[in-house]
Write an enzyme that holds these catalytic residues in place. Sequence first.
Site, mmCIF file in Angstrom:
data_model
loop_
_atom_site.group_PDB
_atom_site.id
_atom_site.type_symbol
_atom_site.label_atom_id
_atom_site.label_comp_id
_atom_site.label_asym_id
_atom_site.label_seq_id
_atom_site.Cartn_x
_atom_site.Cartn_y
_atom_site.Cartn_z
ATOM 1 N N GLU A 84 -12.393 9.422 -12.595
ATOM 2 C CA GLU A 84 -12.560 10.479 -13.590
ATOM 3 C C GLU A 84 -11.660 10.211 -14.783
ATOM 4 O OE1 GLU A 84 -12.059 14.462 -12.129
ATOM 5 O OE2 GLU A 84 -12.651 13.877 -10.102
ATOM 6 N N HIS B 20 -3.941 -0.392 -4.629
ATOM 7 C CA HIS B 20 -5.406 -0.606 -4.521
ATOM 8 C C HIS B 20 -6.024 -0.239 -5.887
ATOM 9 C CE1 HIS B 20 -5.128 -0.898 -0.093
ATOM 10 N NE2 HIS B 20 -4.318 0.137 -0.166
ATOM 11 N N SER C 1 0.836 -1.195 0.000
ATOM 12 C CA SER C 1 0.000 0.000 0.000
ATOM 13 C C SER C 1 0.875 1.251 0.000
ATOM 14 C CB SER C 1 -0.982 -0.042 1.177
ATOM 15 O OG SER C 1 -1.942 0.970 1.076
#
Length: 287
Positions: A162, A186, A144
């Site tokens: 987006e 992720h 992460s």
Amino acid sequence: MPQLKAKSLEMRTPQATKTAVLVIGGAEDKVHGREILRTFFARAGASDAYITIIPSASREPSIIGERYIRIFEEMGAKKIELLDIREREQCEYRDYQTSLESCTGVFFTGGDQLRLCGVLADTPAMEIIRKRVRAGQLTLAGTSAGAAVMGHHMIAGGGSGESPNRSLVDMATGLGLIPEVIVDQHFHNRNRMGRLISAISSHPDRLGIGIDEDTCALFERDGWLQVIGKGAVTIVDPTEVTHTNEPHVGASEPLTIHNLRLHILGHGDCFHLYQRTVLPAVYRLSS
């Protein structure tokens, strides 16, 4: 000829005794098969492993650190240490430096990548890690936030879902352990394709690496990257881009990028960081 081909492929197949850098997309399996964590454990020396855990990215470093200590104890590591570094001054501690000079594996936990860089960047402790990784003396893993810091340019935050635009991504300077890449984690789980493309549009000399949860991009010292885990690793390669409007549009205007190359790699697939070539898992020889 078949023997030569087999030998060539075998050289590309990771061996458990080799050091590597494991870049993990987060939420790796800590309970069941633990495939990614077991791979790190094996690369760090298996039953001879001396693992140093650095939980500096976490808001609860002692809690998250203890969780990884228990996991590697259960696997049978010879020695495990937790370096609870919360201030840059601690990177000067001689006992911390001794641990980093002696260990066979370093593990960066998740949390906030800016916090991790703020504590470690340009410190004696970080210099020890960098030198030993480059010399092939140390296996390094980061999950992460610990994955996000691997490149020279780092995605510090931003939006998702987006179309690519410059305001979608916040960039900062990472730890530069694999300076050629920009990592996002992720990845498909949080719909981050747009922000990785936005980052690469601003840094077209780098390679974008998007890593899903419970998935790892394992970087070998010879330049090969291999995928381990349940998700995908997305490679965004701008080498052959013919046009982008990135220098000419406002921060929130849509970016155009022509001839961007994309690879979606699954478990066992390999990609060469410098040759920009792909080796599908079907061609790998079993170890």
